[in-house]
Enzyme design. Sequence first.
Site, PDB file in Angstrom:
ATOM      1  N   GLU A   1      -5.266   2.154   2.498  1.00  0.00           N
ATOM      2  CA  GLU A   1      -5.230   0.980   3.371  1.00  0.00           C
ATOM      3  C   GLU A   1      -5.321   1.377   4.832  1.00  0.00           C
ATOM      4  O   GLU A   1      -5.857   0.622   5.652  1.00  0.00           O
ATOM      5  CB  GLU A   1      -3.931   0.194   3.123  1.00  0.00           C
ATOM      6  CG  GLU A   1      -3.889  -1.181   3.784  1.00  0.00           C
ATOM      7  CD  GLU A   1      -3.410  -1.171   5.234  1.00  0.00           C
ATOM      8  OE1 GLU A   1      -3.610  -2.185   5.931  1.00  0.00           O
ATOM      9  OE2 GLU A   1      -2.833  -0.146   5.673  1.00  0.00           O
ATOM     10  N   GLU A   2      -4.812   2.565   5.159  1.00  0.00           N
ATOM     11  CA  GLU A   2      -4.737   2.980   6.558  1.00  0.00           C
ATOM     12  C   GLU A   2      -6.052   3.542   7.092  1.00  0.00           C
ATOM     13  O   GLU A   2      -6.135   3.894   8.264  1.00  0.00           O
ATOM     14  CB  GLU A   2      -3.631   4.030   6.737  1.00  0.00           C
ATOM     15  CG  GLU A   2      -2.222   3.507   6.491  1.00  0.00           C
ATOM     16  CD  GLU A   2      -1.728   2.583   7.593  1.00  0.00           C
ATOM     17  OE1 GLU A   2      -2.489   2.342   8.551  1.00  0.00           O
ATOM     18  OE2 GLU A   2      -0.593   2.096   7.491  1.00  0.00           O
TER      19      GLU A   2
ATOM     20  N   GLU B   1       3.258  -6.092   4.403  1.00  0.00           N
ATOM     21  CA  GLU B   1       3.136  -5.486   5.728  1.00  0.00           C
ATOM     22  C   GLU B   1       4.334  -5.918   6.564  1.00  0.00           C
ATOM     23  O   GLU B   1       4.846  -7.025   6.397  1.00  0.00           O
ATOM     24  CB  GLU B   1       1.844  -5.915   6.423  1.00  0.00           C
ATOM     25  CG  GLU B   1       0.572  -5.345   5.813  1.00  0.00           C
ATOM     26  CD  GLU B   1       0.394  -3.854   6.082  1.00  0.00           C
ATOM     27  OE1 GLU B   1       1.180  -3.280   6.867  1.00  0.00           O
ATOM     28  OE2 GLU B   1      -0.529  -3.263   5.502  1.00  0.00           O
TER      29      GLU B   1
ATOM     30  N   ASP C   1       5.751   1.001   7.759  1.00  0.00           N
ATOM     31  CA  ASP C   1       4.363   0.708   7.378  1.00  0.00           C
ATOM     32  C   ASP C   1       3.910   1.626   6.252  1.00  0.00           C
ATOM     33  O   ASP C   1       3.360   2.696   6.489  1.00  0.00           O
ATOM     34  CB  ASP C   1       3.468   0.870   8.605  1.00  0.00           C
ATOM     35  CG  ASP C   1       2.051   0.402   8.375  1.00  0.00           C
ATOM     36  OD1 ASP C   1       1.800  -0.271   7.368  1.00  0.00           O
ATOM     37  OD2 ASP C   1       1.184   0.723   9.212  1.00  0.00           O
TER      38      ASP C   1
ATOM     39  N   ASP D   1      -0.232   4.402   1.065  1.00  0.00           N
ATOM     40  CA  ASP D   1      -0.563   5.443   2.032  1.00  0.00           C
ATOM     41  C   ASP D   1       0.055   5.196   3.398  1.00  0.00           C
ATOM     42  O   ASP D   1       0.460   4.080   3.744  1.00  0.00           O
ATOM     43  CB  ASP D   1      -2.076   5.607   2.161  1.00  0.00           C
ATOM     44  CG  ASP D   1      -2.779   4.352   2.659  1.00  0.00           C
ATOM     45  OD1 ASP D   1      -2.365   3.245   2.259  1.00  0.00           O
ATOM     46  OD2 ASP D   1      -3.737   4.476   3.451  1.00  0.00           O
TER      47      ASP D   1
ATOM     48  N   HIS E   1       0.836  -1.206   0.000  1.00  0.00           N
ATOM     49  CA  HIS E   1       0.000   0.000   0.000  1.00  0.00           C
ATOM     50  C   HIS E   1       0.866   1.249   0.000  1.00  0.00           C
ATOM     51  O   HIS E   1       1.977   1.272   0.533  1.00  0.00           O
ATOM     52  CB  HIS E   1      -1.014   0.004   1.146  1.00  0.00           C
ATOM     53  CG  HIS E   1      -0.458   0.035   2.540  1.00  0.00           C
ATOM     54  ND1 HIS E   1      -0.183   1.207   3.209  1.00  0.00           N
ATOM     55  CD2 HIS E   1      -0.156  -0.961   3.408  1.00  0.00           C
ATOM     56  CE1 HIS E   1       0.256   0.933   4.425  1.00  0.00           C
ATOM     57  NE2 HIS E   1       0.290  -0.380   4.578  1.00  0.00           N
TER      58      HIS E   1
ATOM     59  N   HIS F   1       3.259   3.701  12.977  1.00  0.00           N
ATOM     60  CA  HIS F   1       2.430   4.832  13.417  1.00  0.00           C
ATOM     61  C   HIS F   1       3.057   5.623  14.562  1.00  0.00           C
ATOM     62  O   HIS F   1       2.381   6.442  15.180  1.00  0.00           O
ATOM     63  CB  HIS F   1       1.028   4.362  13.849  1.00  0.00           C
ATOM     64  CG  HIS F   1       0.293   3.581  12.805  1.00  0.00           C
ATOM     65  ND1 HIS F   1      -1.010   3.156  12.974  1.00  0.00           N
ATOM     66  CD2 HIS F   1       0.658   3.134  11.572  1.00  0.00           C
ATOM     67  CE1 HIS F   1      -1.412   2.488  11.903  1.00  0.00           C
ATOM     68  NE2 HIS F   1      -0.405   2.467  11.036  1.00  0.00           N
TER      69      HIS F   1
END
Length: 618
Positions: A386-387, A410, A355, A333, A331, A584
Amino acid sequence: MTRPLYVIKVGSATLDRETVHKEIADVVTRGARVLLVAGGATGIERHYAAIGRPVPTLRLTGGDVVRYCPPEEMDHLVDAYERVTLPAVAHGLRALGLKAFTAVAARNGLVVGRANRPLKAVSAEGRPIVVRDHRAGVPAEADTEALNALLDAYDVVCLSPPVADRDGGAALNVDADVLAAVLAVALDADHLRLVTGTAGLLTDPADPDSTLTDAYPGDGARYAGGRMRQKVRAAEIALEGSGADVAITGPHTMSEASGWTRFWRTRGPADDLDLLTHAVCVPSVSGDEAELASCLAEWCRGRGIEARIDAAGNLVASRGTGSRRLLLLGHLDTVPHRWPAEWRDGELWGRGSVDAKGSLAAFLEVLADADVPEDDQLVVVGAVEEEISSSKGAFHVRDHYPADAVVIGEPSGSQKLTLGYFGLFKLAVTASVPTGHSAGLDAVSAPDRLTRVLGEIRASVLAEAPEALSAVIDIKCERGRERDRAHGILNFRVPPGADLDALRTAALQHAGDGVDIEVLRATPGHQGGRSGPLAKAFTRAFAAAGIKPRFVVKKGTSDMNTLATTWHDVPMVAYGPGDSVLDHTDEERIGGEEYRAARALLAAAVDRWFALPEGSRR
């Protein structure tokens, strides 16, 4: 989703071309805020010609000729912008249905600057002179509160020189490219585009095709001459002071990626880490993936890989045309709150490094190097959103790109293989009560009622799925004339095999009597086994590398869950470099050796899957 901010500097010669207005409109359509900085050379010439006034100039001791701006000239300069350049910009944007605000930056002190030192010049007679009344300077500060309010109220905010003098006196003429860079830094812009009349920065001014594709701090000055020097200066101001993605684009356009010079703030420690570094340097918070997708697509095309952006905004790159397809789904984003990427002690620090740009970059490099058999196809997709709960990109993949096996990108660490994920059961709960004073006898406020009902819902759902994890992730309150309301978002991470219909029934039984409940997401968990052909391909690759892997089922969710809603018999695993504990966080970083190890292991697993005989891949 947060709205990304573009700062776009366009010269008046480019503004005369209607195409750039359409390109700006396209950026707005993607949901971005746009601060346009308009140059005025052409408009100034037209205005001075219209009023029959010669444009005063100075010849500097180095031979350059500059516009002379004594105090009495500044009103004419402002008039040129306000009567010619800015009205033309407003007309062009409004013709496309955009709400536009235009102003010279000096108005109401939107931008203030400091005056330059006296100039050393040459008189008409050739004698050296010192010019002390030249009203030129550099932008220093911006009223970010006012500018953000304008950006929220209008589709496009357009500013131009001059700026206010922080020490008083007449306005200061400033370079428009530098003004754009200073604004990008002050407003923490996501993207800065400096549009020019050439195809980016040329390594040979006589060759219009000699675009310098990538520039690092200090590189641009070797090739820049004339007005291009200020663009390079502006690009490096932005690199030094912000986390923006910076490019000089042209000729007179932002749409031709072959005419871009991208400026990078940090260089990978080695060439094989450049793609990872560049991916992390381009901001791509959910909803703002277009620039990263375009950058990676250009990287693919430069290596002969077919690449495109699909209707959902996903990057799709592939090699091979066979009927058997291995899909590597990453992904694009990231979550919000980015910072300038940098390498420190062998680790790349930056939002998305773990991530999951590390996984996506590894996927693309494996795609570039893989030996894809004639009857097979290797596809890499960089999905959008995706997030966030929409999972827009993954749903598009599920419905349009069938595959025989899938590797989800991931972070699990180079020595782990993820076999599955918990699912997501997400509720929006609103509790309301008649408006009244909280000091009343037996008063129950809207937050009181919300707190109580959230606890009741949580207990009922956990009774059906004891292994689920739950968290209230958002609460908002609002006062009304007749009723007060409190809104909450309640998240459950539910294990594979949990009965979502039973969870829905358990939650919705608490609706009524001032309580509204909406199911925002009900995505089942998914878990595969170790004995499938894809998992075995990884297991054998681990063994060949001397690694004893760990197999895990993660409590979070990923795009694997979205695919599994209909792809019931397709083998899927997740693999990627990096420590997911750093996801994150402000400590997000990935080691160069960790990235290399995962990339090599992935390449070996892909080769082993392609080597499986027909009929044994599912």
